[in-house]
Structures are given as C-alpha cells and as structure tokens.
Design an enzyme around this catalytic site. Structure first.
Site, PDB file in Angstrom:
ATOM      1  N   CYS A  41      26.565  23.841 -10.187  1.00 26.65           N
ATOM      2  CA  CYS A  41      26.647  25.110 -10.903  1.00 26.65           C
ATOM      3  C   CYS A  41      28.037  25.684 -10.604  1.00 26.65           C
ATOM      4  O   CYS A  41      28.799  25.093  -9.828  1.00 26.65           O
ATOM      5  CB  CYS A  41      25.535  26.061 -10.454  1.00 26.65           C
ATOM      6  SG  CYS A  41      25.779  26.761  -8.792  1.00 26.65           S
ATOM      7  N   HIS A  46      24.648  20.982  -6.259  1.00 25.74           N
ATOM      8  CA  HIS A  46      23.199  20.946  -6.109  1.00 25.74           C
ATOM      9  C   HIS A  46      22.725  19.557  -5.702  1.00 25.74           C
ATOM     10  O   HIS A  46      21.739  19.423  -4.981  1.00 25.74           O
ATOM     11  CB  HIS A  46      22.514  21.318  -7.421  1.00 25.74           C
ATOM     12  CG  HIS A  46      22.519  22.782  -7.716  1.00 25.74           C
ATOM     13  ND1 HIS A  46      21.366  23.522  -7.842  1.00 25.74           N
ATOM     14  CD2 HIS A  46      23.544  23.653  -7.918  1.00 25.74           C
ATOM     15  CE1 HIS A  46      21.674  24.789  -8.117  1.00 25.74           C
ATOM     16  NE2 HIS A  46      22.990  24.889  -8.163  1.00 25.74           N
ATOM     17  N   THR A 120      17.027  23.073   9.068  1.00 22.10           N
ATOM     18  CA  THR A 120      17.623  22.036   8.221  1.00 22.10           C
ATOM     19  C   THR A 120      19.055  22.382   7.853  1.00 22.10           C
ATOM     20  O   THR A 120      19.949  21.532   7.916  1.00 22.10           O
ATOM     21  CB  THR A 120      16.784  21.848   6.934  1.00 22.10           C
ATOM     22  OG1 THR A 120      15.508  21.315   7.281  1.00 22.10           O
ATOM     23  CG2 THR A 120      17.474  20.902   5.969  1.00 22.10           C
ATOM     24  N   TYR A 139      20.083  10.526  16.380  1.00 26.07           N
ATOM     25  CA  TYR A 139      19.215  11.630  15.978  1.00 26.07           C
ATOM     26  C   TYR A 139      19.064  12.619  17.134  1.00 26.07           C
ATOM     27  O   TYR A 139      19.135  13.836  16.940  1.00 26.07           O
ATOM     28  CB  TYR A 139      17.841  11.107  15.545  1.00 26.07           C
ATOM     29  CG  TYR A 139      17.867  10.346  14.244  1.00 26.07           C
ATOM     30  CD1 TYR A 139      17.692  10.999  13.036  1.00 26.07           C
ATOM     31  CD2 TYR A 139      18.071   8.964  14.229  1.00 26.07           C
ATOM     32  CE1 TYR A 139      17.719  10.294  11.827  1.00 26.07           C
ATOM     33  CE2 TYR A 139      18.096   8.256  13.034  1.00 26.07           C
ATOM     34  CZ  TYR A 139      17.917   8.932  11.842  1.00 26.07           C
ATOM     35  OH  TYR A 139      17.958   8.234  10.654  1.00 26.07           O
ATOM     36  N   ASN A 148      18.527  22.034  20.109  1.00 27.29           N
ATOM     37  CA  ASN A 148      17.138  21.695  20.419  1.00 27.29           C
ATOM     38  C   ASN A 148      17.018  20.185  20.581  1.00 27.29           C
ATOM     39  O   ASN A 148      16.813  19.449  19.619  1.00 27.29           O
ATOM     40  CB  ASN A 148      16.201  22.183  19.317  1.00 27.29           C
ATOM     41  CG  ASN A 148      14.734  22.008  19.677  1.00 27.29           C
ATOM     42  OD1 ASN A 148      14.395  21.310  20.625  1.00 27.29           O
ATOM     43  ND2 ASN A 148      13.856  22.652  18.909  1.00 27.29           N
ATOM     44  N   ASN A 162      18.374  15.410   2.460  1.00 28.11           N
ATOM     45  CA  ASN A 162      19.763  15.707   2.125  1.00 28.11           C
ATOM     46  C   ASN A 162      19.997  15.480   0.631  1.00 28.11           C
ATOM     47  O   ASN A 162      19.857  14.361   0.147  1.00 28.11           O
ATOM     48  CB  ASN A 162      20.683  14.805   2.953  1.00 28.11           C
ATOM     49  CG  ASN A 162      22.139  14.913   2.553  1.00 28.11           C
ATOM     50  OD1 ASN A 162      22.549  15.841   1.868  1.00 28.11           O
ATOM     51  ND2 ASN A 162      22.935  13.950   2.978  1.00 28.11           N
ATOM     52  N   CYS A 170      24.741  11.813   6.105  1.00 32.28           N
ATOM     53  CA  CYS A 170      23.557  11.386   6.859  1.00 32.28           C
ATOM     54  C   CYS A 170      23.628   9.901   7.215  1.00 32.28           C
ATOM     55  O   CYS A 170      22.898   9.454   8.112  1.00 32.28           O
ATOM     56  CB  CYS A 170      22.281  11.706   6.094  1.00 32.28           C
ATOM     57  SG  CYS A 170      22.194  10.998   4.442  1.00 32.28           S
ATOM     58  N   HIS A 171      24.507   9.134   6.552  1.00 32.00           N
ATOM     59  CA  HIS A 171      24.646   7.721   6.894  1.00 32.00           C
ATOM     60  C   HIS A 171      25.245   7.527   8.286  1.00 32.00           C
ATOM     61  O   HIS A 171      25.162   6.439   8.855  1.00 32.00           O
ATOM     62  CB  HIS A 171      25.517   7.000   5.846  1.00 32.00           C
ATOM     63  CG  HIS A 171      26.925   7.506   5.761  1.00 32.00           C
ATOM     64  ND1 HIS A 171      27.265   8.646   5.057  1.00 32.00           N
ATOM     65  CD2 HIS A 171      28.083   7.038   6.302  1.00 32.00           C
ATOM     66  CE1 HIS A 171      28.566   8.840   5.144  1.00 32.00           C
ATOM     67  NE2 HIS A 171      29.086   7.884   5.898  1.00 32.00           N
ATOM     68  N   SER A 176      19.186   5.809  18.676  1.00 32.33           N
ATOM     69  CA  SER A 176      19.765   5.883  20.021  1.00 32.33           C
ATOM     70  C   SER A 176      19.960   4.505  20.647  1.00 32.33           C
ATOM     71  O   SER A 176      20.784   4.336  21.539  1.00 32.33           O
ATOM     72  CB  SER A 176      18.878   6.741  20.930  1.00 32.33           C
ATOM     73  OG  SER A 176      17.564   6.217  20.988  1.00 32.33           O
ATOM     74  N   GLU A 199      33.962   2.664   7.001  1.00 34.36           N
ATOM     75  CA  GLU A 199      34.579   3.703   7.807  1.00 34.36           C
ATOM     76  C   GLU A 199      35.097   3.164   9.141  1.00 34.36           C
ATOM     77  O   GLU A 199      35.805   3.882   9.853  1.00 34.36           O
ATOM     78  CB  GLU A 199      33.582   4.824   8.055  1.00 34.36           C
ATOM     79  CG  GLU A 199      33.200   5.604   6.795  1.00 34.36           C
ATOM     80  CD  GLU A 199      32.279   6.777   7.099  1.00 34.36           C
ATOM     81  OE1 GLU A 199      32.040   7.077   8.293  1.00 34.36           O
ATOM     82  OE2 GLU A 199      31.783   7.405   6.132  1.00 34.36           O
TER      83      GLU A 199
END
Length: 206
Positions: A41, A46, A120, A139, A148, A162, A170-171, A176, A199
């Site tokens: 927009c 979005h 989030t 994570y 947290n 996402n 998020c990639h 761990s 990357e």
C-alpha cells in the site's frame, strides 16, 4: 509494465489486501529464486513471497536472472507505491554480487501488518536489526535477544507467520544443534539452504 498477476502466484485473501492507509497494489517480481509476489500500500509492504508453486522438488535458482517487475495489477506513477519500488531495489541489491546491503534503504512495512507491542513484532524487528547478511542465529538465541529465553516456540511461530520473505530474514534462524531447520513449514528447505550458502553463512553441503 501493467498487467494481471500471474496465476502461479498465490495471493493473500481479499481481507488482507484492503488497508485503511490506502489501496494496495500487487506486483510480480522476477528474481534468481523464482517469481515473487509483492503486495504494497502507499504506507508499506504487506506481502512478499515466492510463487506458491515453488517447493523443494522444483526449486531451480538462476543467479543470472535480473530482478525486475514483470507485471502489476494497477498502473501507478511510481510515487503512490514507493515502498514497492524500494523493495524491488532492495532485492536487486540483495542479489547483486556486491552485497552492498548496508547502503540500501530497507522497504518499510505497513503498520497494519506489524502489530506494535506484540511479541511477534518484537521478534521480527529484533531479527531484522541484529542478524545481518551472512549471519545466523538459533531460535533460542533470538528468543534471548527478545528478552525471553524460554520463548523458542513463540519465535518459531513468528518465523512461520512472516509475511515478507527475505526482507525479514527468517531463513537466518537455525536450530541450536547446527541443523538449518525447516523453511516455509518444510516445503522450501532447499531455498533456505541456497540463501544461506549464497550469503556465505553455511557451507554448500551443510
């Protein structure tokens, strides 16, 4: 450049295409990882995601493909949907050999997509601000950065919801134990691996 969005791209529902900041516009953008759907927009992005048909079985990246707008739903003068043009430029820089991301203006997200004050939203912002090109984080590590350390599942939920692929990276969130973990609910794990290899964050055979 005007045209209909191709059927190969799964669009968000109509309720997600309406915005009180102004009408949205939809674009099909060619990239080295396949066509991507971009929805914006006048206030911000979005949605940005690969064509719904792309999965591990048919993912075929082509670094030679130049980022460009293939079509858009509504014609505009380039100003009303400036966030979409910033996003296309961001994608060009991301897939360029120079990787000059530090000098690239990140496209803004529409405030209606990011719910301020939610965990989030905090996860998305923390990831974008602190985990850059060529880096990864677990994570648990991201949960700890968000204040947290026990919120690993909430972080995983934030990654799974996402709406803006690549820009909100998020990639770069991995397990761990060093495993890359799932991408797009396990449907595009090869895309995650390709992006991290591209990357320089992981070895090609990892």
């Amino acid at each position: 450049m005007a045209g209909k969005v191709t059927r190969a791209l799964k669009m968000p529902g109509k309720s997600k295409l309406s915005c009180h900041y102004g009408p949205t516009n939809s674009f099909v953008v060619a990239t080295p990882i396949g066509d991507m759907c971009l929805v914006s927009c006048p206030k911000g992005l979005h949605f940005l995601n690969q064509a719904d048909s792309i999965c591990d079985e048919n993912f075929c990246p082509d670094p030679c493909i130049e980022v460009c707008i293939k079509s858009q739903l509504y014609q505009d003068n380039g100003y009303q949907y400036k966030p979409s043009l910033l996003c296309v430029q961001w994608l060009r820089d991301y897939f360029s050999r120079e990787h000059s991301m530090k000098n690239t203006q990140a496209p803004p997200m529409c405030p209606s997509v990011v719910k301020d004050g939610s965990f989030t939203a905090k996860v998305w912002k923390t990831l974008t601000d602190h985990v850059g090109f060529g880096q990864t984080i677990s994570y648990g590590g991201l949960a700890k950065l968000c204040g947290n350390a026990n919120a690993c599942r909430a972080v995983g939920h934030a990654m799974g919801t996402n709406p803006v692929q690549l820009v909100m990276p998020c990639h770069r969130v991995v397990q761990s134990n060093g495993n890359l973990g799932n991408y797009a609910w396990g449907k595009r794990n090869s895309v995650k691996q390709w992006l991290l290899v591209y990357e320089g964050a992981v070895e090609k055979n990892q």
